[in-house]
Design an enzyme around this catalytic site. Structure first.
Site, PDB file in Angstrom:
ATOM      1  CG  ASN A 145      -2.066   0.980   1.080  1.00 24.88           C
ATOM      2  OD1 ASN A 145      -2.448   1.368  -0.007  1.00 24.88           O
ATOM      3  ND2 ASN A 145      -2.569   1.450   2.211  1.00 24.88           N
TER       4      ASN A 145
ATOM      5  CG  HIS B  87      18.932 -11.146   4.309  1.00 24.82           C
ATOM      6  ND1 HIS B  87      19.162 -11.933   3.201  1.00 24.82           N
ATOM      7  CD2 HIS B  87      19.968 -10.277   4.376  1.00 24.82           C
ATOM      8  CE1 HIS B  87      20.296 -11.564   2.625  1.00 24.82           C
ATOM      9  NE2 HIS B  87      20.800 -10.548   3.313  1.00 24.82           N
TER      10      HIS B  87
ATOM     11  CE  LYS C 147       9.407 -14.719  20.535  1.00 24.00           C
ATOM     12  NZ  LYS C 147       9.468 -15.268  21.844  1.00 24.00           N
TER      13      LYS C 147
ATOM     14  NE  ARG D 244       5.449 -10.470  25.517  1.00 21.72           N
ATOM     15  CZ  ARG D 244       6.748 -10.745  25.572  1.00 21.72           C
ATOM     16  NH1 ARG D 244       7.236 -11.794  24.940  1.00 21.72           N
ATOM     17  NH2 ARG D 244       7.570  -9.967  26.259  1.00 21.72           N
TER      18      ARG D 244
HETATM   19  C1  LIG Z   1      -4.030  -7.368  15.560  1.00 21.50           C
HETATM   20  C2  LIG Z   1      -5.451  -7.293  15.033  1.00 21.50           C
HETATM   21  C3  LIG Z   1      -5.547  -8.117  13.764  1.00 21.50           C
HETATM   22  C4  LIG Z   1      -6.343  -7.894  16.103  1.00 21.50           C
HETATM   23  O1  LIG Z   1      -7.653  -7.782  15.698  1.00 21.50           O
HETATM   24  P1  LIG Z   1      -8.822  -8.410  16.628  1.00 21.50           P
HETATM   25  O2  LIG Z   1      -8.587  -9.870  16.793  1.00 21.50           O
HETATM   26  O3  LIG Z   1     -10.119  -7.965  16.065  1.00 21.50           O
HETATM   27  O4  LIG Z   1      -8.488  -7.740  18.028  1.00 21.50           O
HETATM   28  P2  LIG Z   1      -9.436  -6.944  19.030  1.00 21.50           P
HETATM   29  O5  LIG Z   1      -9.690  -5.565  18.479  1.00 21.50           O
HETATM   30  O6  LIG Z   1     -10.614  -7.804  19.371  1.00 21.50           O
HETATM   31  O7  LIG Z   1      -8.482  -6.804  20.281  1.00 21.50           O
HETATM   32  C5  LIG Z   1      -8.093  -7.947  21.032  1.00 21.50           C
HETATM   33  C6  LIG Z   1      -7.055  -7.504  22.051  1.00 21.50           C
HETATM   34  O8  LIG Z   1      -5.836  -7.192  21.361  1.00 21.50           O
HETATM   35  C7  LIG Z   1      -5.470  -5.819  21.587  1.00 21.50           C
HETATM   36  N1  LIG Z   1      -4.965  -5.319  20.330  1.00 21.50           N
HETATM   37  C8  LIG Z   1      -5.627  -5.272  19.132  1.00 21.50           C
HETATM   38  N2  LIG Z   1      -4.826  -4.802  18.186  1.00 21.50           N
HETATM   39  C9  LIG Z   1      -3.648  -4.544  18.764  1.00 21.50           C
HETATM   40  C10 LIG Z   1      -2.429  -4.042  18.260  1.00 21.50           C
HETATM   41  N3  LIG Z   1      -2.272  -3.732  16.969  1.00 21.50           N
HETATM   42  N4  LIG Z   1      -1.396  -3.926  19.107  1.00 21.50           N
HETATM   43  C11 LIG Z   1      -1.532  -4.244  20.432  1.00 21.50           C
HETATM   44  N5  LIG Z   1      -2.679  -4.747  20.961  1.00 21.50           N
HETATM   45  C12 LIG Z   1      -3.713  -4.879  20.123  1.00 21.50           C
HETATM   46  C13 LIG Z   1      -6.741  -5.131  22.042  1.00 21.50           C
HETATM   47  O9  LIG Z   1      -6.453  -4.019  22.841  1.00 21.50           O
HETATM   48  C14 LIG Z   1      -7.419  -6.235  22.811  1.00 21.50           C
HETATM   49  O10 LIG Z   1      -6.785  -6.339  24.076  1.00 21.50           O
HETATM   50  P3  LIG Z   1      -7.594  -6.853  25.363  1.00 21.50           P
HETATM   51  O11 LIG Z   1      -8.014  -8.266  25.048  1.00 21.50           O
HETATM   52  O12 LIG Z   1      -6.573  -6.758  26.462  1.00 21.50           O
HETATM   53  O13 LIG Z   1      -8.735  -5.903  25.526  1.00 21.50           O
HETATM   54  C15 LIG Z   1      -5.889  -5.848  14.703  1.00 21.50           C
HETATM   55  O14 LIG Z   1      -6.169  -5.104  15.872  1.00 21.50           O
HETATM   56  C16 LIG Z   1      -4.839  -5.088  13.885  1.00 21.50           C
HETATM   57  O15 LIG Z   1      -3.924  -4.449  14.422  1.00 21.50           O
HETATM   58  N6  LIG Z   1      -4.996  -5.173  12.540  1.00 21.50           N
HETATM   59  C17 LIG Z   1      -4.203  -4.443  11.604  1.00 21.50           C
HETATM   60  C18 LIG Z   1      -5.065  -3.343  11.019  1.00 21.50           C
HETATM   61  C19 LIG Z   1      -4.332  -2.446  10.065  1.00 21.50           C
HETATM   62  O16 LIG Z   1      -3.172  -2.112  10.212  1.00 21.50           O
HETATM   63  N7  LIG Z   1      -5.041  -2.038   9.048  1.00 21.50           N
HETATM   64  C20 LIG Z   1      -4.538  -1.144   8.049  1.00 21.50           C
HETATM   65  C21 LIG Z   1      -5.671  -0.490   7.342  1.00 21.50           C
HETATM   66  S1  LIG Z   1      -5.072   0.740   6.256  1.00 21.50           S
END
Ligand SMILES: CC(C)(COP(=O)(O)OP(=O)(O)OC[C@H]1O[C@@H](n2cnc3c(N)ncnc32)[C@H](O)[C@@H]1OP(=O)(O)O)[C@@H](O)C(=O)NCCC(=O)NCCS
Length: 239
Positions: free
Chosen positions: A157, A183, A218, A232
């Site tokens: 993107n 890499h 990792k 993690r």
């Molecule tokens: C990681 C990801 C896939 C998880 O999605 P999900 O399974 O729907 O997660 P939820 O929103 O239900 O959150 C679950 C838990 O993870 C945490 N969490 C979600 N995304 C996180 C992230 N990126 N970093 C750290 N913690 C995150 C939430 O705070 C929540 O914590 P809790 O259980 O302690 O309350 C999503 O949040 C994400 O980051 N996707 C990438 C989106 C992106 O970059 N899109 C670009 C569009 S241009």
């Protein structure tokens, strides 16, 4: 497809200097954008002034045929492609499995549809890259280094930095502001969220989702969802 990214240094001394005109290849090629969602509309917008491609229309199964979106007509759903000999940019990005299935269907039913490699002209992209079929660098400000191997239908993107010798497996999506170290290996059908940092040499398995802002230090097992700093595992991608 070949792209010339030669750099000519201004002020190299000497007498007259040669000048090369970028994009002298004649007419722009028509392309249709599959998916009029955010990714597709941004792609169409970014290529409005392209010297290589002219966006002729959207293909979208959920929109009304004839609808005009940002000045571009919706030609119809996938049925439109049955009778067309045309190039298509697949902008279905959120779910790589859905994209894979859609492309499989189009290939079966629409043999005259092609999926060219489409590279945004305002990104800095080495020409020493092996691109698979249908890869897209959608928006500006990506820096993509040398000697990458990129699988079919990878979608990159905006504003990503991708280091040398990186491998990206087919159908993966890289969103925005990601820093991929040299890499690194990213598997097939992965989604790398915005702002992620992936440490050099890390190996990410197939169908992994890397959360926005994650710092991956990792290796990550196939099918994992990772997030945070350091990243993690917090679940599975169900891919
Ligand atoms: C990681 C990801 C896939 C998880 O999605 P999900 O399974 O729907 O997660 P939820 O929103 O239900 O959150 C679950 C838990 O993870 C945490 N969490 C979600 N995304 C996180 C992230 N990126 N970093 C750290 N913690 C995150 C939430 O705070 C929540 O914590 P809790 O259980 O302690 O309350 C999503 O949040 C994400 O980051 N996707 C990438 C989106 C992106 O970059 N899109 C670009 C569009 S241009």
């Amino acid at each position: 497809m070949r792209f010339s990214n030669d750099i000519f240094v201004y002020g190299a001394g000497g007498a007259r200097r040669d000048i090369f005109v970028y994009g002298a290849g004649g007419a722009r090629r028509d392309i249709f954008v599959y998916g009029a969602g955010g990714a597709g509309r941004e792609f169409a917008n970014a290529f409005e002034h392209s010297i290589t491609w002219q966006v002729r229309g959207f293909i979208d199964d959920t929109k009304q045929q004839g609808e005009i979106i940002n000045g571009i007509p919706v030609m119809g759903g996938r049925g439109y492609l049955l009778f067309e000999k045309c190039a298509v940019a697949m902008c279905i990005v959120e779910n790589p499995q859905v994209k894979r299935e859609l492309i499989r269907e189009i290939k079966i039913h629409c043999p005259d549809v092609s999926f060219p490699v489409v590279l945004n002209e305002e990104s800095s992209i080495s020409r020493h890259i092996e691109w698979g079929e249908g890869c897209i660098v959608s928006l500006p400000y990506n820096f993509i280094s040398v000697n990458l191997q990129v699988g079919d239908f990878v979608w990159i993107n905006v504003a990503n930095i991708i280091g040398h010798d990186v491998r990206i497996g087919e159908y993966s999506t890289l969103y925005s502001g990601i820093n991929v170290g040299g890499h690194v290996r990213i598997g097939s059908e992965c989604v790398i969220g915005s702002g992620a940092i992936i440490k050099p040499g890390v190996v990410i398995g197939d169908r992994v989702i890397v959360g926005a802002g994650a710092v991956v230090v990792k290796d990550v097992d196939a099918g994992a969802v990772v997030m945070g700093n350091p990243a993690r595992e917090k679940g599975e991608s169900h891919g």
